[in-house]
Design an enzyme around this catalytic site. Structure first.
Site, PDB file in Angstrom:
ATOM      1  N   ASP A  98      36.676  33.710  46.889  1.00  0.00           N
ATOM      2  CA  ASP A  98      37.223  34.206  48.157  1.00  0.00           C
ATOM      3  C   ASP A  98      36.453  33.718  49.381  1.00  0.00           C
ATOM      4  OD1 ASP A  98      39.038  35.598  46.602  1.00  0.00           O
ATOM      5  OD2 ASP A  98      37.779  37.391  46.531  1.00  0.00           O
ATOM      6  N   LYS A 127      38.710  29.054  50.519  1.00  0.00           N
ATOM      7  CA  LYS A 127      39.106  27.719  50.023  1.00  0.00           C
ATOM      8  C   LYS A 127      40.524  27.365  50.472  1.00  0.00           C
ATOM      9  CE  LYS A 127      38.221  29.287  45.877  1.00  0.00           C
ATOM     10  NZ  LYS A 127      37.508  30.532  46.175  1.00  0.00           N
ATOM     11  N   ASN A 170      44.471  34.371  38.641  1.00  0.00           N
ATOM     12  CA  ASN A 170      43.368  35.248  39.071  1.00  0.00           C
ATOM     13  C   ASN A 170      42.971  34.881  40.504  1.00  0.00           C
ATOM     14  OD1 ASN A 170      42.450  32.786  38.080  1.00  0.00           O
ATOM     15  ND2 ASN A 170      40.594  33.598  37.146  1.00  0.00           N
ATOM     16  N   ALA A 171      43.249  33.646  40.900  1.00  0.00           N
ATOM     17  CA  ALA A 171      42.943  33.179  42.254  1.00  0.00           C
ATOM     18  C   ALA A 171      43.951  33.733  43.253  1.00  0.00           C
ATOM     19  CB  ALA A 171      42.983  31.655  42.292  1.00  0.00           C
ATOM     20  N   GLY A 172      43.476  33.932  44.471  1.00  0.00           N
ATOM     21  CA  GLY A 172      44.364  34.263  45.581  1.00  0.00           C
ATOM     22  C   GLY A 172      43.860  33.475  46.773  1.00  0.00           C
ATOM     23  N   HIS A 173      44.582  32.439  47.154  1.00  0.00           N
ATOM     24  CA  HIS A 173      44.143  31.559  48.244  1.00  0.00           C
ATOM     25  C   HIS A 173      45.026  31.809  49.467  1.00  0.00           C
ATOM     26  CE1 HIS A 173      42.124  28.576  45.231  1.00  0.00           C
ATOM     27  NE2 HIS A 173      41.653  29.799  45.157  1.00  0.00           N
ATOM     28  N   GLN A 204      38.098  30.344  42.272  1.00  0.00           N
ATOM     29  CA  GLN A 204      36.915  31.191  42.048  1.00  0.00           C
ATOM     30  C   GLN A 204      35.697  30.590  42.762  1.00  0.00           C
ATOM     31  OE1 GLN A 204      38.930  30.530  38.840  1.00  0.00           O
ATOM     32  NE2 GLN A 204      40.086  32.102  39.858  1.00  0.00           N
ATOM     33  N   THR A 211      34.327  34.257  35.202  1.00  0.00           N
ATOM     34  CA  THR A 211      35.660  33.945  34.728  1.00  0.00           C
ATOM     35  C   THR A 211      35.527  33.006  33.523  1.00  0.00           C
ATOM     36  OG1 THR A 211      37.895  33.329  35.401  1.00  0.00           O
ATOM     37  CG2 THR A 211      36.086  31.995  36.319  1.00  0.00           C
ATOM     38  N   ARG A 226      36.454  44.396  48.306  1.00  0.00           N
ATOM     39  CA  ARG A 226      35.379  43.481  47.901  1.00  0.00           C
ATOM     40  C   ARG A 226      34.038  44.089  48.282  1.00  0.00           C
ATOM     41  NH1 ARG A 226      38.461  38.592  50.831  1.00  0.00           N
ATOM     42  NH2 ARG A 226      39.962  38.051  49.233  1.00  0.00           N
TER      43      ARG A 226
HETATM   44  P1  GDP Z   1      39.921  31.835  48.779  1.00  0.00           P
HETATM   45  O1  GDP Z   1      40.224  32.549  47.510  1.00  0.00           O
HETATM   46  O2  GDP Z   1      38.605  31.127  48.731  1.00  0.00           O
HETATM   47  O3  GDP Z   1      41.033  30.931  49.225  1.00  0.00           O
HETATM   48  O4  GDP Z   1      39.770  32.967  49.894  1.00  0.00           O
HETATM   49  P2  GDP Z   1      40.737  34.236  50.107  1.00  0.00           P
HETATM   50  O5  GDP Z   1      41.992  33.780  50.724  1.00  0.00           O
HETATM   51  O6  GDP Z   1      40.822  35.043  48.861  1.00  0.00           O
HETATM   52  O7  GDP Z   1      39.861  35.111  51.094  1.00  0.00           O
HETATM   53  C1  GDP Z   1      39.468  34.648  52.328  1.00  0.00           C
HETATM   54  C2  GDP Z   1      40.012  35.624  53.389  1.00  0.00           C
HETATM   55  O8  GDP Z   1      39.371  35.409  54.599  1.00  0.00           O
HETATM   56  C3  GDP Z   1      41.488  35.435  53.663  1.00  0.00           C
HETATM   57  O9  GDP Z   1      42.041  36.653  54.023  1.00  0.00           O
HETATM   58  C4  GDP Z   1      41.488  34.473  54.852  1.00  0.00           C
HETATM   59  O10 GDP Z   1      42.647  34.588  55.647  1.00  0.00           O
HETATM   60  C5  GDP Z   1      40.284  34.946  55.595  1.00  0.00           C
HETATM   61  N1  GDP Z   1      39.539  33.927  56.347  1.00  0.00           N
HETATM   62  C6  GDP Z   1      39.305  32.631  56.022  1.00  0.00           C
HETATM   63  N2  GDP Z   1      38.481  32.069  56.917  1.00  0.00           N
HETATM   64  C7  GDP Z   1      38.185  33.015  57.832  1.00  0.00           C
HETATM   65  C8  GDP Z   1      37.360  33.053  58.988  1.00  0.00           C
HETATM   66  O11 GDP Z   1      36.695  32.105  59.366  1.00  0.00           O
HETATM   67  N3  GDP Z   1      37.303  34.248  59.663  1.00  0.00           N
HETATM   68  C9  GDP Z   1      37.992  35.345  59.278  1.00  0.00           C
HETATM   69  N4  GDP Z   1      37.876  36.452  60.007  1.00  0.00           N
HETATM   70  N5  GDP Z   1      38.788  35.343  58.195  1.00  0.00           N
HETATM   71  C10 GDP Z   1      38.856  34.202  57.475  1.00  0.00           C
HETATM   72  P1  IMO Z   2      39.642  32.888  44.227  1.00  0.00           P
HETATM   73  O1  IMO Z   2      40.132  31.552  43.750  1.00  0.00           O
HETATM   74  C1  IMO Z   2      37.169  36.410  43.529  1.00  0.00           C
HETATM   75  C2  IMO Z   2      36.607  37.665  39.371  1.00  0.00           C
HETATM   76  C3  IMO Z   2      37.234  38.966  38.960  1.00  0.00           C
HETATM   77  C4  IMO Z   2      36.263  39.402  37.868  1.00  0.00           C
HETATM   78  C5  IMO Z   2      35.900  38.071  37.211  1.00  0.00           C
HETATM   79  C6  IMO Z   2      36.712  37.763  35.967  1.00  0.00           C
HETATM   80  O2  IMO Z   2      40.641  33.654  45.011  1.00  0.00           O
HETATM   81  O3  IMO Z   2      38.317  32.763  44.895  1.00  0.00           O
HETATM   82  P2  IMO Z   2      39.232  37.045  35.479  1.00  0.00           P
HETATM   83  O4  IMO Z   2      40.521  37.605  35.979  1.00  0.00           O
HETATM   84  O5  IMO Z   2      39.007  35.623  35.805  1.00  0.00           O
HETATM   85  O6  IMO Z   2      39.016  37.349  34.031  1.00  0.00           O
HETATM   86  O7  IMO Z   2      38.091  37.908  36.248  1.00  0.00           O
HETATM   87  O8  IMO Z   2      36.131  37.068  38.184  1.00  0.00           O
HETATM   88  N1  IMO Z   2      37.558  36.685  39.980  1.00  0.00           N
HETATM   89  C7  IMO Z   2      37.589  36.402  41.285  1.00  0.00           C
HETATM   90  N2  IMO Z   2      36.901  36.920  42.320  1.00  0.00           N
HETATM   91  N3  IMO Z   2      38.037  35.393  43.738  1.00  0.00           N
HETATM   92  C8  IMO Z   2      38.715  34.836  42.713  1.00  0.00           C
HETATM   93  O9  IMO Z   2      39.478  33.733  42.864  1.00  0.00           O
HETATM   94  C9  IMO Z   2      38.537  35.368  41.416  1.00  0.00           C
HETATM   95  N4  IMO Z   2      39.057  35.088  40.204  1.00  0.00           N
HETATM   96  C10 IMO Z   2      38.444  35.898  39.340  1.00  0.00           C
HETATM   97  O10 IMO Z   2      37.263  39.872  40.022  1.00  0.00           O
HETATM   98  O11 IMO Z   2      35.095  39.912  38.451  1.00  0.00           O
HETATM   99 MG    MG Z   3      40.747  34.492  46.873  1.00  0.00          MG
END
Ligand code: GDP
Ligand code: IMO
Ligand code: MG
Length: 423
Positions: A13, A16, A38-41, A224, A239, A305
Site C-alpha cells: 500500500d 504503487k 489480495n492487492a488493491g492499487h 504487496q 504473502t 491499517r
Molecule cells: P498500492 O497498493 O501500493 O497501490 O497503494 P494503495 O492504493 O493500496 O494505497 C495507497 C493510498 O494512498 C491510496 O488510497 C492512494 O490514493 C493514496 N495515495 C497515494 N499517494 C498519495 C499521496 O502522496 N498522498 C496522499 N494523501 N495519498 C496518497
Molecule cells: P498491495 O499490492 C497490504 C497482507 C495481508 C496479510 C498478508 C497475507 O495493495 O500493496 P494474503 O492475502 O496475501 O494471504 O495476506 O499480506 N497483504 C497486503 N497488505 N497491501 C497488499 O497489497 C497486501 N496483500 C497482502 O494483509 O497481512
Molecule cells: Mg494496496
C-alpha cells in the site's frame, strides 16, 4: 532502456498504483508480475478514484498494453468484476489486456481453504485478505494448479473437479466452522471463466522477449511490499509470492540482465495491514493523525491499517534486497502539521545497538532507536516543484537519501495523478 521494475519497499500500500499510472505515459507495456486480488492499487485522476486488484495499473492509458504475468494468481470472479468496473469508462481491454497462459487460477475452494486455515490458527492468524492466495500458490508449487492455458482444453473441468474435491476434504480436516454453498460459488465461478475466455491469452515470456527485441519499453508492476516477501519478509506474516525484484524475473520470464532500473516506493511513514511485527508502530496521536489524514484503510478489505514512524533499518534492507536505483517517497503531505517527526535508524536488540533487520523482528526486547526532525505546517498538496517544498521536509528527505544511499526521484504530495513532484 528496456525494462524497469516498480515495487513496494514496506508492507504494501505504498502507492504503487498511483505511480504506475503516472509513469505509464513513458512505457509501451505494463506487466504485473506476482500476487493476485489480495492487492488493491488505487489510481486517482479527473476526480475519480479507481481500485485495481489484478489488472495492471496502466489500463487507463489507451496506448499501453497491459500484461498479467505468469507469476500472478487470478480469481476469475474478482477479475470479471474489475472488467465490469472498466466498462463504465472507455477502456478497450479486449485489445490492450493480455493474460499469461501460465498464470494460475484461484478456485472458490482456495478461498474457503484460506478461511479454514486462518480460523484454525486463532490468535496466530496471518491476517490474510482471504482471497485464496496462500492455497493457490501452494497448489502451484505442489504441481496441482490449474492455469489459464488449461481453459483452452476440454478436460480442464475434470481436473477442476478432482482438485475441488480434494480441497473439500482438506477443509473438513481443519475442523472449523466454514459455511459455504459450493454450487452457488461454482455457478459464479464458471460464469466468470466464460468472461475471462473472451480475453486474449498469450505466452507472455515469448511476447515480452519479442517486445524487448523490438525495443519496447516495459514497466514491471509489483504487488504487496518487500517485507511481505515469502523469503525476505517477516515470515510467517507474509504473502505467498516473491514480492522483491527477483519475483519480476520468475513472474514474467525476463532475464535479470534485461532489467535497467528498480524503482522502490515507500511512504514517508509506515503502515501495515494484517498481523505481524511492526517495531515502529504508534498507538498515540501521531499514529491517529497518519491514519486519519492518510485515510489508512485497506483498498481490498477496508480494514484499518496500522501506522507508525518511518523505519530506515527495514527500508535499507528492502533497498538492498531489491537493488533499488531510484526512490519514490509517497504521502509526504500526510505528515504536514506534525510538530516533530521521528525515523528509526537502529534497534536496541538484546542490549546491543544493531543496524540490520534481525531474524526475529518479533522479539520483545527489540526497541527502535529514533532520530528526531522538525515538522512543517504548510499544506504541500498544491506544490509542483521540489524547490518549493518546506525546508524541514527537504532536511527529512536528505537524511533518508543519505541513510539509504539512493536518491529520491519522486515526492508524492496527494492521491491525484497531478499531485506528483518529479525531480
Ligand atoms: P498500492 O497498493 O501500493 O497501490 O497503494 P494503495 O492504493 O493500496 O494505497 C495507497 C493510498 O494512498 C491510496 O488510497 C492512494 O490514493 C493514496 N495515495 C497515494 N499517494 C498519495 C499521496 O502522496 N498522498 C496522499 N494523501 N495519498 C496518497
Ligand atoms: P498491495 O499490492 C497490504 C497482507 C495481508 C496479510 C498478508 C497475507 O495493495 O500493496 P494474503 O492475502 O496475501 O494471504 O495476506 O499480506 N497483504 C497486503 N497488505 N497491501 C497488499 O497489497 C497486501 N496483500 C497482502 O494483509 O497481512
Ligand atoms: Mg494496496
Amino acid at each position: 532502456m528496456n525494462i524497469d521494475l516498480l515495487l513496494g519497499l514496506q508492507w504494501g500500500d505504498e502507492g504503487k498504483g498511483k505511480i504506475v499510472d503516472y509513469l505509464t505515459q513513458k512505457y509501451d507495456i505494463i506487466a504485473r508480475f506476482q500476487g493476485g486480488p489480495n492487492a488493491g492499487h488505487t489510481l486517482e485522476f479527473n476526480g475519480i478514484k479507481h481500485v485495481l486488484h489484478t489488472i495492471p495499473s496502466g489500463i487507463f492509458h489507451p496506448k499501453a498494453i497491459n500484461v498479467v504475468g505468469n507469476g500472478v494468481v487470478i480469481d476469475p470472479v474478482i477479475f470479471k468484476k474489475e472488467l465490469e468496473a472498466l466498462d463504465k469508462y472507455d477502456v478497450n481491454y479486449q485489445d490492450c489486456l493480455l493474460i499469461s497462459r501460465k498464470a494460475h487460477l484461484i478456485l472458490p475452494t482456495h478461498r474457503l481453504l484460506d478461511a479454514a486455515s486462518e480460523t484454525s490458527k486463532g490468535k496466530a492468524k496471518i491476517g490474510s485478505t482471504l482471497k485464496g492466495i496462500g492455497p493457490t500458490y501452494m497448489d502451484k508449487t505442489g504441481r496441482n494448479g490449474i492455469r489459464i492455458g488449461d481453459l483452452e482444453f476440454d478436460n480442464w473441468k475434470t481436473k477442476y473437479r478432482n482438485l475441488a474435491t480434494k480441497h473439500q476434504a482438506l477443509i473438513n480436516f481443519y475442523d472449523v466452522d466454514v459455511q459455504y454453498d459450493l454450487e452457488e460459488l461454482e455457478t459464479e465461478f464458471f460464469e466468470a471463466i466464460e468472461k475471462i475466455k473472451s480475453l486474449k491469452f498469450i505466452d507472455s515470456e515469448e511476447y515480452l522477449y519479442n517486445a524487448i527485441k523490438n525495443e519496447k519499453n516495459i514497466l514491471a508492476e509489483g504487488a504487496q511490499g518487500s517485507l511481505l516477501d515469502i523469503d525476505f519478509g517477516t515470515y510467517p506474516f507474509v504473502t505467498s509470492s516473491n514480492t522483491t525484484a527477483a519475483g519480476a524475473c520468475t513472474g514474467l520470464g525476463i532475464a535479470p540482465n534485461r532489467i535497467q532500473r528498480v524503482f522502490g516506493i515507500f511512504k514517508a511513514y509506515t503502515t501495515r495491514v494484517g498481523s505481524g511485527p511492526f517495531p515502529t508502530e504508534l498507538f498515540d496521536d501521531n499514529g491517529k493523525h497518519m491514519a486519519k489524514i492518510g485515510h489508512e484503510f485497506g483498498a481490498t478489505t477496508g480494514r484499518p491499517r496500522r501506522c507508525g514512524w518511518l523505519d530506515l533499518v527495514a527500508l535499507k534492507y528492502a533497498v538492498q534486497v531489491n537493488g533499488v536505483t531510484n526512490l519514490m517517497m509517497m504521502k509526504a503531505d500526510v505528515l504536514s502539521g506534525l510538530n516533530t517527526l521521528k525515523v528509526c535508524t537502529s534497534y536496541n536488540y538484546n542490549g546491543n545497538q544493531i543496524h540490520h533487520l534481525p531474524y526475529n523482528l518479533e522479539a520483545e526486547d527489540l526497541e527502535p532507536v529514533y532520530e528526531e526532525f522538525e515538522g512543517w505546517k504548510e499544506d504541500i498538496t498544491k506544490l509542483t516543484s521540489f524547490e518549493e517544498l518546506p525546508d524541514t521536509l527537504k532536511v527529512y528527505i536528505k537524511f533518508i537519501e543519505n541513510y539509504l544511499d539512493v536518491n529520491i526521484k519522486i515526492v508524492s504530495v496527494g492521491p491525484d495523478r497531478k499531485e506528483t513532484i518529479m525531480r
